[in-house]
Design a protein around this motif. Structure first.
Motif, PDB file in Angstrom:
ATOM      1  N   GLU A   5       0.876  -1.169   0.000  1.00  0.00           N
ATOM      2  CA  GLU A   5       0.000   0.000   0.000  1.00  0.00           C
ATOM      3  C   GLU A   5       0.913   1.218   0.000  1.00  0.00           C
ATOM      4  O   GLU A   5       1.715   1.388   0.919  1.00  0.00           O
ATOM      5  CB  GLU A   5      -0.900   0.004   1.227  1.00  0.00           C
ATOM      6  N   PRO A   9      -3.637   6.621   3.047  1.00  0.00           N
ATOM      7  CA  PRO A   9      -4.952   6.491   2.410  1.00  0.00           C
ATOM      8  C   PRO A   9      -5.487   7.839   1.946  1.00  0.00           C
ATOM      9  O   PRO A   9      -5.186   8.880   2.520  1.00  0.00           O
ATOM     10  CB  PRO A   9      -5.827   5.910   3.526  1.00  0.00           C
ATOM     11  N   ARG A  13      -2.633   8.029  -1.868  1.00  0.00           N
ATOM     12  CA  ARG A  13      -2.566   6.645  -2.344  1.00  0.00           C
ATOM     13  C   ARG A  13      -3.159   6.525  -3.746  1.00  0.00           C
ATOM     14  O   ARG A  13      -2.608   5.841  -4.596  1.00  0.00           O
ATOM     15  CB  ARG A  13      -3.272   5.686  -1.388  1.00  0.00           C
ATOM     16  N   ALA A  14      -4.262   7.193  -3.999  1.00  0.00           N
ATOM     17  CA  ALA A  14      -4.879   7.145  -5.322  1.00  0.00           C
ATOM     18  C   ALA A  14      -3.914   7.685  -6.377  1.00  0.00           C
ATOM     19  O   ALA A  14      -3.775   7.111  -7.463  1.00  0.00           O
ATOM     20  CB  ALA A  14      -6.184   7.931  -5.329  1.00  0.00           C
ATOM     21  N   ASN A  17      -0.939   5.168  -6.831  1.00  0.00           N
ATOM     22  CA  ASN A  17      -1.388   3.995  -7.594  1.00  0.00           C
ATOM     23  C   ASN A  17      -1.559   4.340  -9.070  1.00  0.00           C
ATOM     24  O   ASN A  17      -1.187   3.549  -9.945  1.00  0.00           O
ATOM     25  CB  ASN A  17      -2.688   3.436  -7.020  1.00  0.00           C
ATOM     26  N   LEU A  52      -2.560  -2.457  -3.501  1.00  0.00           N
ATOM     27  CA  LEU A  52      -3.921  -2.309  -2.973  1.00  0.00           C
ATOM     28  C   LEU A  52      -4.346  -0.850  -2.910  1.00  0.00           C
ATOM     29  O   LEU A  52      -3.519   0.045  -2.764  1.00  0.00           O
ATOM     30  CB  LEU A  52      -4.005  -2.918  -1.573  1.00  0.00           C
ATOM     31  N   ASP A  53      -5.670  -0.642  -2.943  1.00  0.00           N
ATOM     32  CA  ASP A  53      -6.224   0.700  -2.772  1.00  0.00           C
ATOM     33  C   ASP A  53      -6.596   0.912  -1.304  1.00  0.00           C
ATOM     34  O   ASP A  53      -6.293   0.072  -0.443  1.00  0.00           O
ATOM     35  CB  ASP A  53      -7.411   0.936  -3.711  1.00  0.00           C
ATOM     36  N   ASP A  54      -7.284   2.000  -1.010  1.00  0.00           N
ATOM     37  CA  ASP A  54      -7.666   2.337   0.369  1.00  0.00           C
ATOM     38  C   ASP A  54      -8.556   1.293   1.022  1.00  0.00           C
ATOM     39  O   ASP A  54      -8.558   1.153   2.243  1.00  0.00           O
ATOM     40  CB  ASP A  54      -8.419   3.671   0.405  1.00  0.00           C
ATOM     41  N   GLU A  55      -9.338   0.607   0.222  1.00  0.00           N
ATOM     42  CA  GLU A  55     -10.277  -0.381   0.750  1.00  0.00           C
ATOM     43  C   GLU A  55      -9.670  -1.779   0.809  1.00  0.00           C
ATOM     44  O   GLU A  55     -10.384  -2.740   1.105  1.00  0.00           O
ATOM     45  CB  GLU A  55     -11.542  -0.402  -0.118  1.00  0.00           C
ATOM     46  N   ARG A  57      -8.583  -3.340  -1.769  1.00  0.00           N
ATOM     47  CA  ARG A  57      -8.904  -4.025  -3.028  1.00  0.00           C
ATOM     48  C   ARG A  57      -7.682  -4.068  -3.929  1.00  0.00           C
ATOM     49  O   ARG A  57      -6.895  -3.125  -3.985  1.00  0.00           O
ATOM     50  CB  ARG A  57     -10.045  -3.312  -3.758  1.00  0.00           C
ATOM     51  N   TYR A  58      -7.585  -5.162  -4.684  1.00  0.00           N
ATOM     52  CA  TYR A  58      -6.504  -5.361  -5.642  1.00  0.00           C
ATOM     53  C   TYR A  58      -6.583  -4.332  -6.762  1.00  0.00           C
ATOM     54  O   TYR A  58      -7.637  -4.111  -7.336  1.00  0.00           O
ATOM     55  CB  TYR A  58      -6.619  -6.782  -6.218  1.00  0.00           C
ATOM     56  N   VAL A  59      -5.440  -3.705  -7.069  1.00  0.00           N
ATOM     57  CA  VAL A  59      -5.333  -2.745  -8.156  1.00  0.00           C
ATOM     58  C   VAL A  59      -4.447  -3.299  -9.269  1.00  0.00           C
ATOM     59  O   VAL A  59      -4.752  -3.161 -10.442  1.00  0.00           O
ATOM     60  CB  VAL A  59      -4.754  -1.402  -7.644  1.00  0.00           C
TER      61      VAL A  59
END
Length: 126
Positions: A5, A9, A13-14, A17, A52-55, A57-59
């Motif tokens: 990560e 967050p 992070r967005a 990514n 992974l993202d904030d939740e 979830r696989y990116v």
């Protein structure tokens, strides 16, 4: 498969990514002390990690191509520039990272040990 990560967050992070997915970001730097806190072993060349993202979830999947422990002062411009975050010089990178880690509660000195990871994107979520 272990995961990674990037940043904190939220918007950071967005953005990080997105830079990985665009192929702009191919390195990252972390504090060696964080590995001890999280009882994590170091990544190694050839290891694949789920981005992974904030939740959680696989990116995407990234493959580690290099992992090096060095002092903060020992980070090279080649590594810093490959982080793809728009730093204009090694001094600029150091200022930004010192500020970030200080805001996270861990001020760094030139002697602080960091982990420099290089990676390549191997798979992105469609």
């Amino acid at each position: 498969m272990r995961s990674i990560e990037l940043g904190t967050p939220g918007a950071m992070r967005a953005e990080l990514n997105a830079l990985v997915l665009a192929g702009t970001k191919t390195t990252t730097t972390g504090l060696l002390g964080d590995y001890a806190k999280e009882t994590e072993g170091l990544e190694y060349p050839g290891e694949r990690l789920a981005l992974l993202d904030d939740e959680g979830r696989y990116v995407a999947t990234v493959e580690i191509t290099d992992a090096e422990v060095t002092s903060f002062a020992g980070v090279t411009w080649a590594h810093a520039d490959a982080e793809g975050e728009g730093f204009t010089s090694l001094a600029d990178w150091r200022t930004g990272h010192r500020r970030y880690w200080a805001e996270q509660g861990t001020p760094v000195t030139d002697e602080t040990l960091v982990v420099c990871l290089a990676f390549r994107l191997t798979r992105a979520e469609a």
